[in-house]
Design a protein around this motif. Sequence first.
Motif, mmCIF file in Angstrom:
data_model
loop_
_atom_site.group_PDB
_atom_site.id
_atom_site.type_symbol
_atom_site.label_atom_id
_atom_site.label_comp_id
_atom_site.label_asym_id
_atom_site.label_seq_id
_atom_site.Cartn_x
_atom_site.Cartn_y
_atom_site.Cartn_z
ATOM 1 N N LEU A 220 126.517 158.325 7.321
ATOM 2 C CA LEU A 220 127.806 158.942 7.631
ATOM 3 C C LEU A 220 127.736 159.773 8.906
ATOM 4 O O LEU A 220 128.655 159.732 9.746
ATOM 5 N N HIS A 221 126.661 160.539 9.074
ATOM 6 C CA HIS A 221 126.517 161.327 10.304
ATOM 7 C C HIS A 221 126.412 160.415 11.526
ATOM 8 O O HIS A 221 126.924 160.748 12.617
ATOM 9 N N GLY A 222 125.743 159.268 11.389
ATOM 10 C CA GLY A 222 125.659 158.336 12.499
ATOM 11 C C GLY A 222 127.015 157.774 12.883
ATOM 12 O O GLY A 222 127.322 157.621 14.086
ATOM 13 N N ILE A 223 127.825 157.465 11.875
ATOM 14 C CA ILE A 223 129.174 156.966 12.160
ATOM 15 C C ILE A 223 130.008 158.040 12.853
ATOM 16 O O ILE A 223 130.740 157.773 13.829
ATOM 17 N N ARG B 230 120.379 161.140 0.597
ATOM 18 C CA ARG B 230 120.051 161.533 1.964
ATOM 19 C C ARG B 230 120.286 160.374 2.931
ATOM 20 O O ARG B 230 120.791 160.575 4.057
ATOM 21 N N ARG B 231 119.967 159.148 2.511
ATOM 22 C CA ARG B 231 120.194 157.987 3.377
ATOM 23 C C ARG B 231 121.684 157.772 3.608
ATOM 24 O O ARG B 231 122.114 157.453 4.740
ATOM 25 N N LEU C 25 113.048 159.369 -11.008
ATOM 26 C CA LEU C 25 114.467 159.060 -10.855
ATOM 27 C C LEU C 25 115.177 160.100 -10.007
ATOM 28 O O LEU C 25 116.003 159.773 -9.135
ATOM 29 N N ASP C 26 114.861 161.378 -10.216
ATOM 30 C CA ASP C 26 115.502 162.436 -9.436
ATOM 31 C C ASP C 26 115.140 162.328 -7.958
ATOM 32 O O ASP C 26 116.000 162.496 -7.073
ATOM 33 N N ASP C 27 113.865 162.054 -7.663
ATOM 34 C CA ASP C 27 113.446 161.947 -6.259
ATOM 35 C C ASP C 27 114.127 160.772 -5.572
ATOM 36 O O ASP C 27 114.571 160.885 -4.422
ATOM 37 N N GLN C 28 114.222 159.637 -6.266
ATOM 38 C CA GLN C 28 114.836 158.472 -5.646
ATOM 39 C C GLN C 28 116.338 158.692 -5.433
ATOM 40 O O GLN C 28 116.899 158.247 -4.432
ATOM 41 N N ALA C 29 116.994 159.355 -6.383
ATOM 42 C CA ALA C 29 118.420 159.648 -6.201
ATOM 43 C C ALA C 29 118.634 160.559 -4.996
ATOM 44 O O ALA C 29 119.575 160.374 -4.208
ATOM 45 N N TRP C 30 117.745 161.546 -4.825
ATOM 46 C CA TRP C 30 117.867 162.438 -3.671
ATOM 47 C C TRP C 30 117.656 161.682 -2.360
ATOM 48 O O TRP C 30 118.369 161.895 -1.366
#
Length: 485
Positions: free
Chosen positions: A334-337, A328-329, A319-324
Amino acid sequence: MDLDYTTLHQMRRQHPAWRLLVAEHAPLVASFLHRVFIAPNVRSMAQANLVEALNDTLYDLRERLGEQAFPRSALDYLNDWAAHDKGWLRKFYPPGTDEPQFDLTPATERALTWLASLTERSFVGTESRLLTLFALLQQMSEGTDTNPETRIAELHKRRDAIDAEIAQVLGGHMPLLDDTALKDRFQQFTSLARELLGDFREVEHNFRQLDRKVRERIALWDGGPTQGRGALLREILGERDAIAESDQGKSFRAFWEFLMSQARQEQLSALLDHVLALDPVAQLAPDARLRRVHYDWLEAGEHAQRTVAQLSQQLRRFLDDQAWLENRRIMELLHGIEARAVALRDAPPPGEVFGVDALHPAVQLPLERPLFRPAAAVALNDAPVQVGDAGVDAAALFTQVRVDKAALAAHVRQALQTRAQVSLGELLHMRPLQQGLGELVAYLQLASVAAQAVVDEAVQETVHWTASDGVQRSATLPRVIFVRT
């Protein structure tokens, strides 16, 4: 299972127990593993210790059979026995260490148990087994009978038998078991105790297989559109609940709750001490480890519980890995926008680039506005300041007591190094309270946050200490038990 030719031929090729029985060095493997793991009831052993023990065994055999009897090194033999094509040992790395450990597989233990049953016994008892079978049939019959009249009649019959036995004892006629009956029942107890220790390895193996399947699914899950994370978690948690609610899981949970009772452990210790002190039992030269066999059960159960805890930890890490990854996605989007907006800053496209419709009209009625509320005036007291009494003793401000919880926790860990569990009363007997009630409350706070602490509400325990003024004080509280993990 039908023991036809095809099934037995397949088992002879694939089952580790059968492969052990027909192996070229089967006497070496069976005798060494029984002496190292089964006889002292060792659950796992470090590679260095196991290599040293096998080197001593190989040295003795080469002295008797010649240098070419077993030419390979001890480590080569152990790795070969733990290989997939053998499956007699399980080689694994415990969490937090890089030294491999070895443990028996359930198939190897079943093979060793069968070999031990081939030896001739000077005394074979049958009465205790018949009584056990009869008691089991009676429990199943009474436990499924829905007729209250039959149950009441059986309870009255049992009460009459107890009353008759009490009258017989009061009359001076006390029936006792003879030496043969004692030996018969003690052999039955020894056999069942050893079988129970072997069953724990199989229970732990089943939990470990579930943990392995969970790890494989998590490692291969790519989060594609066909299966979401929720579907994977539902499947995994459903299998774990199925194991916990299965017949094996329910039986293990009932056994664990029964054995974790401090009163039951004390009762088992008293019964074992009394039985092992009997002359007919002493003539059988019982194993000295039988005196603490219930602690061996407890230690074996802890291994199974630890495997379940590792399964929960694996799910939490997933669960922790998927939340991270999801966070990140989002940041990448946001950076792309932002990068796209900066690129269009000097040459914006004509017309409306992007618009968001209002979710609802913002309507604010005049009467919804709050009225003016004046601030409350602060009344100042201009009375002169009175000089205080300078004769007050300020030493009380500097005599505060601070309880060192780290030292108390270290005391608990030190006490658990030589035993599987210890009660709060025993801890205070070894190290009396130095800071009174505050230190006792600190012990209780440690027990409330520790995962390996158990509170037995059915048993009350009284502790005593001497206050700073020399007065003896006491407190009565439920028994608190610290268990070694």
